[in-house]
Design a protein around this motif. Structure first.
Motif, mmCIF file in Angstrom:
data_model
loop_
_atom_site.group_PDB
_atom_site.id
_atom_site.type_symbol
_atom_site.label_atom_id
_atom_site.label_comp_id
_atom_site.label_asym_id
_atom_site.label_seq_id
_atom_site.Cartn_x
_atom_site.Cartn_y
_atom_site.Cartn_z
ATOM 1 N N LYS A 75 0.853 -1.187 0.000
ATOM 2 C CA LYS A 75 0.000 0.000 0.000
ATOM 3 C C LYS A 75 0.893 1.243 0.000
ATOM 4 O O LYS A 75 1.903 1.293 0.696
ATOM 5 C CB LYS A 75 -0.908 0.000 1.217
ATOM 6 C CG LYS A 75 -1.922 1.133 1.175
ATOM 7 C CD LYS A 75 -3.085 0.904 2.091
ATOM 8 C CE LYS A 75 -4.180 1.946 1.926
ATOM 9 N NZ LYS A 75 -3.784 3.252 1.428
ATOM 10 N N GLY A 76 0.499 2.234 -0.787
ATOM 11 C CA GLY A 76 1.284 3.461 -0.895
ATOM 12 C C GLY A 76 1.001 4.424 0.254
ATOM 13 O O GLY A 76 -0.070 4.377 0.867
ATOM 14 N N GLY A 77 1.981 5.273 0.531
ATOM 15 C CA GLY A 77 1.774 6.381 1.454
ATOM 16 C C GLY A 77 1.516 6.007 2.899
ATOM 17 O O GLY A 77 0.818 6.718 3.615
ATOM 18 N N VAL A 78 2.088 4.909 3.364
ATOM 19 C CA VAL A 78 1.843 4.464 4.743
ATOM 20 C C VAL A 78 2.986 4.824 5.692
ATOM 21 O O VAL A 78 2.911 4.526 6.893
ATOM 22 C CB VAL A 78 1.585 2.940 4.812
ATOM 23 C CG1 VAL A 78 0.322 2.570 4.058
ATOM 24 C CG2 VAL A 78 2.780 2.153 4.281
ATOM 25 N N GLY A 79 4.047 5.427 5.144
ATOM 26 C CA GLY A 79 5.163 5.827 6.004
ATOM 27 C C GLY A 79 6.413 4.960 5.862
ATOM 28 O O GLY A 79 7.261 4.961 6.753
ATOM 29 N N LYS A 80 6.550 4.257 4.765
ATOM 30 C CA LYS A 80 7.730 3.395 4.574
ATOM 31 C C LYS A 80 9.016 4.222 4.510
ATOM 32 O O LYS A 80 9.976 3.971 5.244
ATOM 33 C CB LYS A 80 7.599 2.580 3.272
ATOM 34 C CG LYS A 80 6.452 1.594 3.264
ATOM 35 C CD LYS A 80 6.375 0.803 1.961
ATOM 36 C CE LYS A 80 5.958 1.636 0.764
ATOM 37 N NZ LYS A 80 4.551 2.103 0.848
ATOM 38 N N THR A 81 9.021 5.197 3.598
ATOM 39 C CA THR A 81 10.232 6.004 3.419
ATOM 40 C C THR A 81 10.542 6.782 4.700
ATOM 41 O O THR A 81 11.701 6.857 5.131
ATOM 42 C CB THR A 81 10.049 6.951 2.220
ATOM 43 O OG1 THR A 81 9.750 6.145 1.068
ATOM 44 C CG2 THR A 81 11.297 7.767 1.948
ATOM 45 N N ASP A 112 12.802 2.020 -4.691
ATOM 46 C CA ASP A 112 11.543 2.501 -5.259
ATOM 47 C C ASP A 112 11.833 3.273 -6.540
ATOM 48 O O ASP A 112 12.599 4.240 -6.517
ATOM 49 C CB ASP A 112 10.862 3.407 -4.221
ATOM 50 C CG ASP A 112 9.494 3.883 -4.666
ATOM 51 O OD1 ASP A 112 9.181 3.768 -5.872
ATOM 52 O OD2 ASP A 112 8.740 4.385 -3.816
ATOM 53 N N SER A 142 11.665 8.161 -3.938
ATOM 54 C CA SER A 142 11.284 9.116 -2.879
ATOM 55 C C SER A 142 12.412 9.351 -1.877
ATOM 56 O O SER A 142 12.633 10.471 -1.440
ATOM 57 C CB SER A 142 10.071 8.628 -2.095
ATOM 58 O OG SER A 142 9.108 8.138 -2.955
ATOM 59 N N PRO A 191 5.734 0.553 -3.197
ATOM 60 C CA PRO A 191 4.463 -0.119 -2.908
ATOM 61 C C PRO A 191 4.051 -1.040 -4.046
ATOM 62 O O PRO A 191 2.961 -0.940 -4.602
ATOM 63 C CB PRO A 191 3.494 1.062 -2.734
ATOM 64 C CG PRO A 191 4.076 2.153 -3.546
ATOM 65 C CD PRO A 191 5.561 1.972 -3.526
ATOM 66 N N MET A 233 1.205 7.158 11.599
ATOM 67 C CA MET A 233 0.310 8.307 11.394
ATOM 68 C C MET A 233 -0.904 8.219 12.305
ATOM 69 O O MET A 233 -2.023 8.528 11.907
ATOM 70 C CB MET A 233 -0.134 8.387 9.926
ATOM 71 C CG MET A 233 1.040 8.541 8.988
ATOM 72 S SD MET A 233 0.485 8.735 7.301
ATOM 73 C CE MET A 233 1.893 8.078 6.433
ATOM 74 N N ILE A 264 3.515 5.213 15.895
ATOM 75 C CA ILE A 264 4.130 6.447 15.405
ATOM 76 C C ILE A 264 2.989 7.465 15.261
ATOM 77 O O ILE A 264 2.039 7.227 14.505
ATOM 78 C CB ILE A 264 4.815 6.238 14.037
ATOM 79 C CG1 ILE A 264 5.855 5.107 14.080
ATOM 80 C CG2 ILE A 264 5.427 7.556 13.554
ATOM 81 C CD1 ILE A 264 7.054 5.357 14.961
ATOM 82 N N PRO A 265 3.051 8.562 15.991
ATOM 83 C CA PRO A 265 1.937 9.529 15.930
ATOM 84 C C PRO A 265 2.007 10.392 14.671
ATOM 85 O O PRO A 265 3.064 10.493 14.027
ATOM 86 C CB PRO A 265 2.179 10.397 17.172
ATOM 87 C CG PRO A 265 3.663 10.365 17.383
ATOM 88 C CD PRO A 265 4.126 9.010 16.897
ATOM 89 N N VAL A 266 0.895 10.999 14.336
ATOM 90 C CA VAL A 266 0.911 12.060 13.329
ATOM 91 C C VAL A 266 1.732 13.210 13.898
ATOM 92 O O VAL A 266 1.573 13.564 15.064
ATOM 93 C CB VAL A 266 -0.528 12.549 13.035
ATOM 94 C CG1 VAL A 266 -0.501 13.820 12.207
ATOM 95 C CG2 VAL A 266 -1.321 11.489 12.320
ATOM 96 N N ASP A 267 2.634 13.740 13.102
ATOM 97 C CA ASP A 267 3.472 14.841 13.588
ATOM 98 C C ASP A 267 3.871 15.701 12.385
ATOM 99 O O ASP A 267 4.448 15.192 11.417
ATOM 100 C CB ASP A 267 4.715 14.263 14.285
ATOM 101 C CG ASP A 267 5.511 15.333 15.030
ATOM 102 O OD1 ASP A 267 5.432 16.521 14.655
ATOM 103 O OD2 ASP A 267 6.212 14.975 15.990
ATOM 104 N N PHE A 296 7.464 15.828 10.565
ATOM 105 C CA PHE A 296 7.977 14.960 9.503
ATOM 106 C C PHE A 296 8.061 15.731 8.186
ATOM 107 O O PHE A 296 8.988 15.552 7.399
ATOM 108 C CB PHE A 296 7.090 13.718 9.337
ATOM 109 C CG PHE A 296 7.288 12.709 10.430
ATOM 110 C CD1 PHE A 296 8.449 11.951 10.488
ATOM 111 C CD2 PHE A 296 6.326 12.523 11.410
ATOM 112 C CE1 PHE A 296 8.653 11.020 11.504
ATOM 113 C CE2 PHE A 296 6.515 11.601 12.429
ATOM 114 C CZ PHE A 296 7.674 10.851 12.476
#
Ligand SMILES: Nc1ncnc2c1ncn2[C@@H]1O[C@H](COP(=O)(O)OP(=O)(O)OP(=O)(O)O)[C@@H](O)[C@H]1O
Ligand SMILES: [Mg+2]
Length: 262
Positions: A10-16, A39, A43, A128, A184, A212-215, A218
């Motif tokens: 899944k894209g955009g989940v915080g891998k990078t 990738d 990114s 992803p 997130m 890992i909280p939204v912050d 980042f």
């Protein structure tokens, strides 16, 4: 050298973000780190201000020609003891070119072999996508990290990811340990709290106890091309990645001496 692959189809989940943040924390602990951008969008290379459209040579060349070694490709990141093997857009063509060629699943593992004494850690940031690059990452890794966003759709994607993963991993001699990392996390929303509960109920031992909280730091860190640890060391995001690192290194969640670095 410990090799950690960071993957989720899944894209955009915080891998990078996870790869860069852990590298930052490791650097602060005095460890040497090799980051690999697997990738085609590059990114992580972009994060460190390289342009994947023009940068050469990249990991593409590792796959294309035995004349290239890690030494030809490696670049500085500007962070102490953190080096990078960058990606480039040409990497997107590898799946089609190499598809079923024997041995191409071990290119990264074999390329890393001479460097096992040179780096303490190698962190592989995956696209992803499932394909030859993901197969390479999983073959080279001795630990897999699966970031998952704390929202319902992401959990569906996780089931799919773990299913495919099991298929790929059948080709490995030893099992691969994995840890699911809720990312997130927005504790102000009911949806996040509910999906975290659902993740814990479903995945029990394989999910990290913390989140890992939204912050917003980042975003600031990526704008500056530095890990969050080097931009806002006392932010909630940086502290959470330090806790994650402690869990990965020590195998428990108790703050140990490592935490005193901050
Ligand atoms: N904990 C967080 N809080 C706030 N923003 C975050 C957090 N983690 C990541 N982000 C932001 O979310 C976006 C996506 O994160 P990231 O690029 O790490 O995901 P990814 O899984 O690598 O995406 P892709 O699948 O496209 O490679 C980025 O803009 C990043 O800065
Ligand atoms: Mg990414």
């Amino acid at each position: 050298m410990q090799v950690w692959a960071i993957a989720n189809q899944k894209g955009g989940v915080g891998k990078t973000t996870t790869a860069v943040s852990l590298a930052g924390e490791l650097s602060k602990q005095g460890k040497s780190v090799l980051l690999i951008d697997l990738d085609p969008h590059g990114s992580m290379s972009s994060y460190f201000k390289l342009d994947p459209d023009t940068h050469e040579p990249s990991i593409y060349h590792l796959f294309q020609s035995p004349a290239y070694s890690v030494n030809d490709i490696i670049v500085d990141t500007g962070i102490d003891n953190v080096k990078l093997l960058p990606s480039s857009t040409a990497v997107a063509t590898l799946d089609r070119q190499l598809g079923t060629q024997a041995g191409k699943g071990l290119v990264i593992k074999n390329s890393l072999a001479p460097f096992s004494e040179k780096f303490d850690y190698c962190l592989i940031d995956c696209a992803p996508l499932l394909g030859i690059l993901m197969v390479n990452a999983l073959a080279a890794a001795n630990q897999l990290l699966v970031p998952v966003q704390t929202e319902f759709l992401a959990i569906k994607g996780l089931e799919r990811m773990l299913h495919t993963l099991n298929m790929i991993l059948k080709a490995r001699a030893e099992p691969l340990e994995y840890l699911i990392i809720p990312t997130m996390f927005d504790r102000r929303t009911r949806a996040a709290i509910q999906s975290l509960r659902q993740l814990r109920d479903t995945y029990g031992q394989t999910i990290w106890e913390n989140v890992i909280p939204v912050d917003t730091q980042f975003r600031e860190a990526s704008r500056k091309g530095k890990p969050i640890s080097h931009v806002a060391a006392s932010s909630r995001g940086a502290k959470a990645y330090l806790q994650l690192l402690i869990r990965l290194v020590d195998g428990n969640t108790e703050p140990s001496l490592m935490a005193s670095g901050h």
